[in-house]
Design an enzyme around this catalytic site. Structure first.
Site, PDB file in Angstrom:
ATOM      1  N   ASN A   7       3.017 -22.296  36.962  1.00  0.00           N
ATOM      2  CA  ASN A   7       3.610 -23.301  36.073  1.00  0.00           C
ATOM      3  C   ASN A   7       5.122 -23.090  36.150  1.00  0.00           C
ATOM      4  O   ASN A   7       5.643 -22.117  35.622  1.00  0.00           O
ATOM      5  CB  ASN A   7       3.073 -23.065  34.650  1.00  0.00           C
ATOM      6  N   HIS A 184      -0.242 -32.354  27.348  1.00  0.00           N
ATOM      7  CA  HIS A 184      -1.122 -31.238  26.936  1.00  0.00           C
ATOM      8  C   HIS A 184      -2.583 -31.513  27.315  1.00  0.00           C
ATOM      9  O   HIS A 184      -3.498 -30.948  26.707  1.00  0.00           O
ATOM     10  CB  HIS A 184      -1.094 -31.007  25.402  1.00  0.00           C
ATOM     11  N   ARG A 245      11.292 -31.124  17.868  1.00  0.00           N
ATOM     12  CA  ARG A 245      11.230 -32.579  18.110  1.00  0.00           C
ATOM     13  C   ARG A 245      10.796 -33.320  16.853  1.00  0.00           C
ATOM     14  O   ARG A 245       9.931 -32.846  16.106  1.00  0.00           O
ATOM     15  CB  ARG A 245      10.228 -32.901  19.216  1.00  0.00           C
TER      16      ARG A 245
END
Ligand code: ADP
Length: 403
Positions: A7, A184, A245
């Site tokens: 990742n 996700h 956020r």
């Protein structure tokens, strides 16, 4: 068979090497601050399920090439290694954030796939470029291994148009692919599958709401194994309140910020993505700190916590309605797995929906997947540790050996 999962972020590489015969991790770790003056790498070698040893390296890591060099060196090291030679790695599974509309299954990487991921860069300008870099670096270091892309958006491919469209002029969707994608997906898919196993029912018969609460946070409504709605949108900014956020806000807010406060587009972007959420309201984006602060009487921390849980509760109501019933609610990721306070707050007063939390079970600390509802709850409330890397490894294997 050994599969390496990678990742890659703009200044980091997370990795995990699996033995797919047992599906156990042999080693995992991460390199961070790549390209900065002080790099850091943590490598973990597993001796068994419970027994592991960590090895930290503090040294500059010039670029991602050097980062992967270092990782492969450790994986084959006489002391820290878990394989003799890198040729033992049959495949590399890459997390790719944005698959756009074309990728809804894990995909064997070739030049055409790389080009298509490049074409999706405007949709994910922060994520897809480092993901591509990870693919390029892995191709040069492990040319014999199969490379597979597993997309974060893929699980949301089943969203019906009424859920994924924005009420904008239709041409913006047709020409620019402006729509909701969701993220996700690997985590939502993993925990939904796991929930079905725990309930010992086929996923095709279940209605599940999955709640992923990490630094980023999102929810998904999963009907018979298909994700029919999710809270993130064209970008990961939409939906739940997150560490930094905003989640959902009035889309006219940026006009006010620009016209009244003379903020530039890039300042607004930074404000909404990096300076808002829990951090914006109470100064901390770490839920542990938010909870500590509100328990010590900090009113802004209390407000941030209440807003966070309230938004989750609103989405539970919305998804309950669109699913037309509910078998299980699943909490996962850092906050979902660990914060009994968040779980308790967002599920309070939902008894009339058949959602009844057992507070004693909720307060038990455990790293295991577990059920935390009372016996009279008609909805199972599950805490399931997510494992995106294992899911990527399994999906990579499925590309190599389709069933
Ligand atoms: P990422 O999205 O970066 O993978 P994680 O899934 O690790 O993030 O989640 C990070 C979040 O989990 C942080 O807000 C952290 O405060 C929170 N967290 C971790 N442990 C706990 C805990 N015991 N109680 C409350 N929050 C926790």
């Amino acid at each position: 068979m050994k599969i390496l999962v990678i990742n890659t972020g703009s200044s980091s590489i997370k990795y995990q090497l699996f033995d797919m015969d047992t599906q156990a991790p042999l080693s995992m770790g991460f390199a961070e601050k790549i390209g900065e003056t002080e790099g850091f790498l943590r490598h973990i070698k597993f001796f068994s399920n419970k027994d592991k040893k960590e090895h930290d390296i503090h040294a500059p890591i010039e670029n991602h090439q050097k980062g992967l060099d270092l990782i492969l060196g450790l994986l084959t090291d006489h002391e820290w290694g878990v394989i003799q030679d890198k040729s033992e790695i049959t495949a590399v599974g890459h997390r790719v954030v944005h698959g756009g509309e074309q990728f809804h299954t894990p995909t064997l990487i070739n030049d055409a796939v790389i080009d298509a991921i490049k074409k999706n860069i405007p949709l994910a300008p922060l994520h897809n470029p480092p993901n591509l870099l990870g693919i390029e670096v892995a191709l040069t270091h492990l040319p014999e291994a199969k490379q597979v892309a597993v997309f974060d958006t893929a699980f949301h491919h089943g969203l019906p148009a009424k859920a994924f469209m924005y009420a904008l002029p239709y041409e913006l969707y047709e020409k620019e692919k402006v729509r909701r994608y969701g993220f996700h997906g690997t985590s939502h898919g993993y925990v939904a599958d796991h929930a079905a196993q725990m309930l010992e029912k086929p996923i095709s018969s279940l209605k599940i709401i999955t709640i992923h609460l990490g630094n980023g946070a999102s929810m998904a409504a999963v009907d018979g194994g298909i994700c029919v709605d999710t809270s993130m949108g064209m970008t990961p900014l939409e939906g739940l309140i997150m560490g930094t956020r905003t989640g959902d806000v009035d889309p006219a807010l940026p006009f006010f910020l620009a016209n009244h406060l003379k903020m530039t587009l890039s300042q607004i972007d930074t404000l909404l993505n990096k300076q808002s959420g829990l951090k914006g309201v109470c100064g901390s984006n770490d839920m542990r700190e938010v909870i500590e602060k509100y328990k010590a009487g900090d009113q802004k921390a209390q407000l941030a916590f209440d807003m966070y849980a309230y938004r989750i509760k609103k989405y539970i109501g919305a998804y309950y309605a669109i699913l037309g019933g509910l078998d299980a609610l699943v909490f996962t990721a850092g906050i979902g797995e660990n914060s009994s306070e968040v779980r308790s707050s967002c599920l309070s007063g939902l008894n009339h929906l058949g959602i009844v939390l057992d507070e004693a079970k909720n307060n038990e600390r455990s790293r295991q997947a577990r059920a935390i509802q009372t016996s009279e709850s008609s909805v199972s409330i599950l805490v399931i540790p997510t494992n995106e890397e294992l899911k990527i490894a399994r999906e990579t294997l499925m590309v190599l050996e389709p069933v």
